[in-house]
Write a protein that holds these residues in place. Sequence first.
Motif, short mmCIF file in Angstrom:
data_model
loop_
_atom_site.label_atom_id
_atom_site.label_comp_id
_atom_site.label_asym_id
_atom_site.label_seq_id
_atom_site.Cartn_x
_atom_site.Cartn_y
_atom_site.Cartn_z
N VAL A 27 -7.88 17.41 28.35
CA VAL A 27 -9.48 18.33 28.71
C VAL A 27 -9.70 16.84 29.48
O VAL A 27 -10.03 15.76 29.21
CB VAL A 27 -10.25 18.31 28.08
N ALA A 28 -9.37 17.09 31.34
CA ALA A 28 -10.00 15.92 31.99
C ALA A 28 -12.05 15.71 32.16
O ALA A 28 -12.28 16.97 33.07
CB ALA A 28 -9.19 16.15 32.84
N ARG A 29 -11.79 15.08 32.53
CA ARG A 29 -13.40 14.54 33.61
C ARG A 29 -13.21 14.19 35.13
O ARG A 29 -12.54 13.30 35.50
CB ARG A 29 -14.44 13.35 32.76
N HIS A 30 -14.28 15.29 35.95
CA HIS A 30 -13.55 15.09 37.32
C HIS A 30 -13.92 13.21 37.81
O HIS A 30 -14.34 12.70 37.20
CB HIS A 30 -14.07 15.40 38.50
N GLY A 31 -13.79 12.89 39.65
CA GLY A 31 -13.60 11.77 39.90
C GLY A 31 -15.93 11.61 40.17
O GLY A 31 -16.21 12.51 40.27
N GLU A 32 -15.34 10.05 40.64
CA GLU A 32 -17.03 10.12 40.98
C GLU A 32 -16.83 10.43 42.21
O GLU A 32 -16.94 10.83 43.23
CB GLU A 32 -17.19 8.75 41.19
N THR A 51 -16.10 10.87 46.24
CA THR A 51 -16.06 9.50 46.73
C THR A 51 -14.55 9.34 47.08
O THR A 51 -13.82 9.95 46.40
CB THR A 51 -17.06 9.03 45.91
N ARG A 52 -14.77 8.65 48.24
CA ARG A 52 -13.66 7.53 47.84
C ARG A 52 -12.97 7.32 46.92
O ARG A 52 -11.88 7.35 46.86
CB ARG A 52 -13.18 6.62 49.11
N ALA A 53 -13.64 6.37 45.98
CA ALA A 53 -13.26 5.93 44.21
C ALA A 53 -12.62 7.52 43.92
O ALA A 53 -12.21 6.79 42.60
CB ALA A 53 -15.16 5.10 43.76
N GLY A 54 -13.84 8.44 43.52
CA GLY A 54 -13.65 9.83 43.41
C GLY A 54 -12.18 9.83 43.12
O GLY A 54 -11.20 10.76 42.46
N PHE A 55 -11.95 9.99 44.75
CA PHE A 55 -10.34 10.72 44.80
C PHE A 55 -9.57 9.78 44.31
O PHE A 55 -8.19 9.87 44.10
CB PHE A 55 -10.27 10.38 46.45
N ALA A 56 -9.55 8.42 44.09
CA ALA A 56 -9.48 7.56 44.00
C ALA A 56 -8.75 7.40 42.31
O ALA A 56 -7.47 7.50 41.82
CB ALA A 56 -9.77 5.73 43.74
N GLN A 57 -10.08 8.24 41.77
CA GLN A 57 -9.73 8.25 40.41
C GLN A 57 -8.66 9.47 40.03
O GLN A 57 -7.95 9.31 38.86
CB GLN A 57 -11.32 8.17 39.52
N ALA A 58 -9.28 10.50 40.85
CA ALA A 58 -8.26 11.39 40.91
C ALA A 58 -6.92 11.29 40.91
O ALA A 58 -6.00 12.27 40.16
CB ALA A 58 -8.97 12.51 41.79
N ASP A 59 -6.84 10.28 41.86
CA ASP A 59 -5.35 9.57 42.00
C ASP A 59 -4.21 9.44 40.94
O ASP A 59 -2.98 9.61 40.36
CB ASP A 59 -5.53 9.30 43.28
N ALA A 85 -15.29 19.50 40.33
CA ALA A 85 -13.50 19.92 39.62
C ALA A 85 -12.43 20.16 40.38
O ALA A 85 -11.16 19.80 39.83
CB ALA A 85 -14.07 20.79 38.80
N LEU A 86 -12.62 20.92 41.10
CA LEU A 86 -11.50 21.74 42.02
C LEU A 86 -10.52 20.74 43.09
O LEU A 86 -9.11 20.36 43.14
CB LEU A 86 -12.12 22.77 42.56
N GLN A 87 -11.56 19.94 43.75
CA GLN A 87 -10.72 18.60 44.55
C GLN A 87 -9.95 17.50 43.52
O GLN A 87 -9.44 16.78 43.82
CB GLN A 87 -11.98 18.04 44.81
N THR A 88 -10.78 17.63 42.19
CA THR A 88 -9.73 16.47 41.14
C THR A 88 -8.49 16.99 41.21
O THR A 88 -7.90 16.48 40.97
CB THR A 88 -10.51 15.81 39.97
N LEU A 89 -8.42 18.32 40.74
CA LEU A 89 -7.80 19.57 40.35
C LEU A 89 -6.39 18.89 41.58
O LEU A 89 -5.31 19.63 41.26
CB LEU A 89 -7.41 20.44 39.56
N GLN A 204 -15.10 8.74 33.93
CA GLN A 204 -14.97 9.37 34.80
C GLN A 204 -13.57 9.24 35.21
O GLN A 204 -12.68 7.62 35.25
CB GLN A 204 -15.25 9.73 36.59
N GLY A 205 -13.09 10.28 35.47
CA GLY A 205 -11.81 10.38 35.61
C GLY A 205 -10.59 9.86 34.11
O GLY A 205 -9.00 9.90 34.87
N SER A 206 -11.07 10.41 33.39
CA SER A 206 -10.34 10.10 32.27
C SER A 206 -9.80 11.41 31.79
O SER A 206 -10.50 12.22 32.17
CB SER A 206 -11.54 9.82 30.80
N VAL A 207 -8.94 11.51 30.61
CA VAL A 207 -8.51 12.66 29.92
C VAL A 207 -7.61 12.49 28.59
O VAL A 207 -8.11 11.91 28.51
CB VAL A 207 -7.24 13.30 30.59
#
Length: 227
Positions: A27-32, A51-59, A85-89, A204-207
């Motif tokens: 169970v994961a939390r999406h990025g910023e 955000t760019r930080a959110g994409f980095a967290q998803a990465d 959520a879908l962007q993170t996935l 954010q970005g944790s699982v």
Amino acid sequence: MIPSHRQGEPGARSSDTPASRKGRDFVARHGETVFNAAHRLQGDAAHTPLTRAGFAQADELGRALRDLLGPKPALTLWASPTGRALQTLAVICEHLELDWHGARTDARLVEIDMGSWGGRYYADVVDEVGPVMLPGGLLKTAPDGETYPQIAARVGGWLAETAADPGDRLVIMHGISSRVMLGVMTGAAVDPTLGAPIAPGLPQGSVTLVEAGRATVPHLGTGFAPA
């Protein structure tokens, strides 16, 4: 799975914990998102881009899951239908070499509905009603918003309906709704004030990995911890 009055007593635990699945749940939390960065109450808003930080967290999350599970793992993919959520996935699926189009969504996985406070700046709402952030990073419920027992009821319904999912699965969702769902999954103590089982908060970005009703954190994200 709305807790009973007895379950709402201090130190009580939920007796409605779903039967443990045979597979594991990640169970994961999406990025910023842009709302997070601007300090706005996001709630169940449908489309608030990363955000760019959110994409980095998803990465980072994708790399961590790749290290843990390897390429093309046998995973059932689930996500909140929100854009973030879908962007993170999507980023995670690239790392895992899985088809994002095979994911399933369910509206019961969305974030807490903040009612008329949703979309507004935290500071503006605080000026009107006082603090909205509760101890531990939870949010005060809006007068016309969703309560924590209501969140527990909807995520509990999703858990019951999907209990027969085969094998392991990955679920991408949100800060508060994931905490309530993880609380239900692990039989966490019912918060005596909020009336629902709530797991500890994670950035954010944790699982969180749940197996046989027990939770561990294989990857801790670098995002902002509170909702």
